[in-house]
Enzyme design. Structure first.
Site, short mmCIF file in Angstrom:
data_model
loop_
_atom_site.label_atom_id
_atom_site.label_comp_id
_atom_site.label_asym_id
_atom_site.label_seq_id
_atom_site.Cartn_x
_atom_site.Cartn_y
_atom_site.Cartn_z
N PHE A 142 0.87 -1.18 0.00
CA PHE A 142 0.00 0.00 0.00
C PHE A 142 0.90 1.23 0.00
O PHE A 142 1.80 1.34 0.83
CB PHE A 142 -0.91 0.03 1.24
CG PHE A 142 -1.85 1.21 1.23
CD1 PHE A 142 -3.09 1.12 0.63
CD2 PHE A 142 -1.48 2.42 1.81
CE1 PHE A 142 -3.95 2.22 0.59
CE2 PHE A 142 -2.33 3.52 1.79
CZ PHE A 142 -3.58 3.42 1.17
N ASP A 250 9.50 2.22 1.60
CA ASP A 250 8.37 3.04 2.04
C ASP A 250 8.14 2.79 3.53
O ASP A 250 7.51 1.81 3.93
CB ASP A 250 7.12 2.69 1.22
CG ASP A 250 5.94 3.60 1.57
OD1 ASP A 250 6.07 4.38 2.53
OD2 ASP A 250 4.90 3.52 0.89
N LYS A 279 3.38 9.38 8.71
CA LYS A 279 2.61 9.01 9.91
C LYS A 279 3.21 9.44 11.27
O LYS A 279 2.81 10.43 11.84
CB LYS A 279 2.33 7.52 9.89
CG LYS A 279 1.38 7.12 8.75
CD LYS A 279 0.93 5.71 8.89
CE LYS A 279 0.11 5.23 7.71
NZ LYS A 279 -1.27 5.70 7.72
C1 LIG Z 1 3.31 2.35 3.62
C2 LIG Z 1 2.38 3.49 3.30
N1 LIG Z 1 2.68 4.32 2.30
C3 LIG Z 1 1.90 5.37 1.98
C4 LIG Z 1 0.74 5.61 2.68
C5 LIG Z 1 -0.14 6.78 2.30
O1 LIG Z 1 -0.15 7.72 3.33
P1 LIG Z 1 -1.27 8.87 3.39
O2 LIG Z 1 -2.54 8.21 3.76
O3 LIG Z 1 -0.74 9.80 4.45
O4 LIG Z 1 -1.28 9.50 2.05
C6 LIG Z 1 0.38 4.77 3.73
C7 LIG Z 1 -0.87 4.99 4.49
O5 LIG Z 1 -1.39 4.14 5.17
C8 LIG Z 1 1.22 3.68 4.07
O6 LIG Z 1 0.92 2.83 5.06
#
Ligand SMILES: Cc1ncc(COP(=O)(O)O)c(C=O)c1O
Length: 433
Positions: A142, A250, A279
């Site tokens: 994700f 990520d 986060k």
């Molecule tokens: C690993 C990862 N990357 C990107 C995102 C996207 O983050 P945002 O919801 O702040 O755009 C998330 C969100 O859960 C995530 O867990």
């Protein structure tokens, strides 16, 4: 005690919410939060909930940590916004701090607002610097909800379905998800198969010389809190080096102490080319970033990427204060130790409750994967357990492609008593017929 009168306050507000808020925004718990303190959330009725969701791995130091509140209050009175019209102190100090926390020489940092935005920035950097179009992602990953990010995302159909056309030149290979593989007792074999798929991708589908980057989470987040087998990231690093491909880790969900290290990449003994973070960075203030090598970022001409709000002074002040708390209160060690204890207790529970198929995680990023009576993903169980937890004032989230995994993401500074309270609720929820 929830009185009939106070119960109406949640209900009244949620009715209003249904009237005016775009229904696409799905909320988990049917309560209206009013206040947060440490590990607890209080709703508009004054009811208290033990919060093991931490706003999806954001409130790593609990709600409204006094040191962050103080830093934010002070900054709000001084400077709230300048954007790229000027430099500002917090931006510079925070980038310097982040650089000091990065593995290897990832000491050139860009700040943005959200996880999706930092992923976008990271992929743009990789494409620009390599001059290559393709990106390889892992099944179950994700990476966010913008058009590029959802094209990189395969954790669940609903994030992509109906939004075609998605971005081209994105290729997906299997993530080594041992528990749901054909070889659940042989992680080495699962890893081998995954590496073989990458080899075949390069032989049959895309020339590795056209690949700008791999993007991967150290632990699948939305995809089910899946920890890959040992050696996975070293093997990936090697493939990237062989073909001049950038490795993007990520760490949006895994960063800032969540897994028992400041960044989960530290567990793997490799250095990526770009690391994304969001986060847990600023205790709930909107902020994200990505770090890379100067060698690459110096090739990215000024103005080729930018943002109006990213790295605003208030969020930077919150991040600096929050990182200080994580360091001073030794919350990485705390997450590692408490998380290991939680997993051991849950593994004991699994011995006598066959609906729990797997307990896994790292630090305070813990997944409980449920099975149905045939050993298939047990969504009924995860939903039942999450509902019972809620009824007993514990907030938990689910994840996984069928929502069949309960994830525990407590504040890293949750006390032993709070953890014990949560585990008793979970044990009872799993034990009830
Ligand atoms: C690993 C990862 N990357 C990107 C995102 C996207 O983050 P945002 O919801 O702040 O755009 C998330 C969100 O859960 C995530 O867990």
């Amino acid at each position: 005690m929830v009185t009939a009168k106070t119960q109406d306050k949640n209900k009244e507000l949620i009715e209003l919410d249904h009237k005016f808020v775009n229904p696409v925004l799905a909320r988990q718990a049917p309560i209206v939060a009013e206040r947060g303190e440490g590990s607890y959330l209080y709703d508009v009725n004054g009811d208290k909930y033990l919060d093991f969701t931490t706003g999806i791995a954001v409130n790593n130091i609990g709600h409204c940590h006094p040191k962050v509140v103080e830093a934010v209050r002070e900054q709000v009175g001084k400077l709230m916004h300048t954007s790229v019209c000027t430099h500002h102190t917090g931006y510079i100090e925070l980038c310097q701090k982040i650089a000091s926390l990065m593995p290897g020489d990832l000491n050139s940092v860009f700040l943005a607002n959200s996880g999706a935005e930092c992923v976008e920035g990271a992929v743009k950097l990789a494409r620009y610097v390599t001059g290559r179009p393709a990106v390889v992602t892992f099944r179950g990953g994700f990476h966010g909800r913008t058009h590029l990010c959802m094209s990189l995302t395969t954790s669940k159909l609903s994030y992509r379905d109906m939004y075609e056309p998605l971005q081209p030149a994105i290729f997906t290979v299997p993530f080594p998800y041992v528990f749901r593989s054909d070889f659940p007792n042989d992680p080495k074999k699962v890893l081998e198969n995954c590496l073989h798929e990458i080899e075949m991708l390069f032989l049959q589908i895309v020339n590795p010389k056209q690949v700008a980057a791999f993007i991967v989470e150290p632990i699948l987040g939305e995809g089910g809190y899946v920890v890959p087998p040992e050696g996975f990231f070293k093997a990936l690093r090697k493939i990237c080096d062989e073909h001049g491909i950038m490795l993007i880790m990520d760490e949006v969900q895994t960063g800032f102490g969540r897994t028992g290290k400041m960044f989960a990449t530290e567990w793997e003994g490799i250095v990526p080319d770009i690391l994304t973070m969001a986060k847990g960075i600023a205790a709930g203030m909107p902020l994200s970033g990505f770090a890379s090598r100067k060698e690459y970022t110096s090739k990215w001409d000024a103005g080729r990427h930018g943002t109006t709000f990213g790295g605003n002074p208030v969020s930077c002040a919150a991040a600096l204060a929050s990182i200080k708390v994580i360091e001073e209160e030794k919350l990485c060690d705390r997450a590692h130790k408490a998380g290991t204890d939680i997993m051991n207790r849950l593994k004991k529970l699994a011995e006598t409750h066959k609906q729990i198929g797997d307990v896994r995680g790292r630090g305070m990023m813990i997944g409980i994967e449920f099975n149905d009576e045939h050993g298939h993903p047990g969504k009924d169980w995860s939903e039942k357990v999450a509902k019972r937890c809620f009824e007993n004032k514990l907030l938990v989230l689910t994840c996984g492609y069928k929502g069949h995994v309960i994830r525990l993401i407590p504040p890293l500074n949750a006390s032993d008593n709070e953890i014990d309270e949560a585990l008793k609720i979970i044990e009872n929820a799993v034990s009830e017929k």
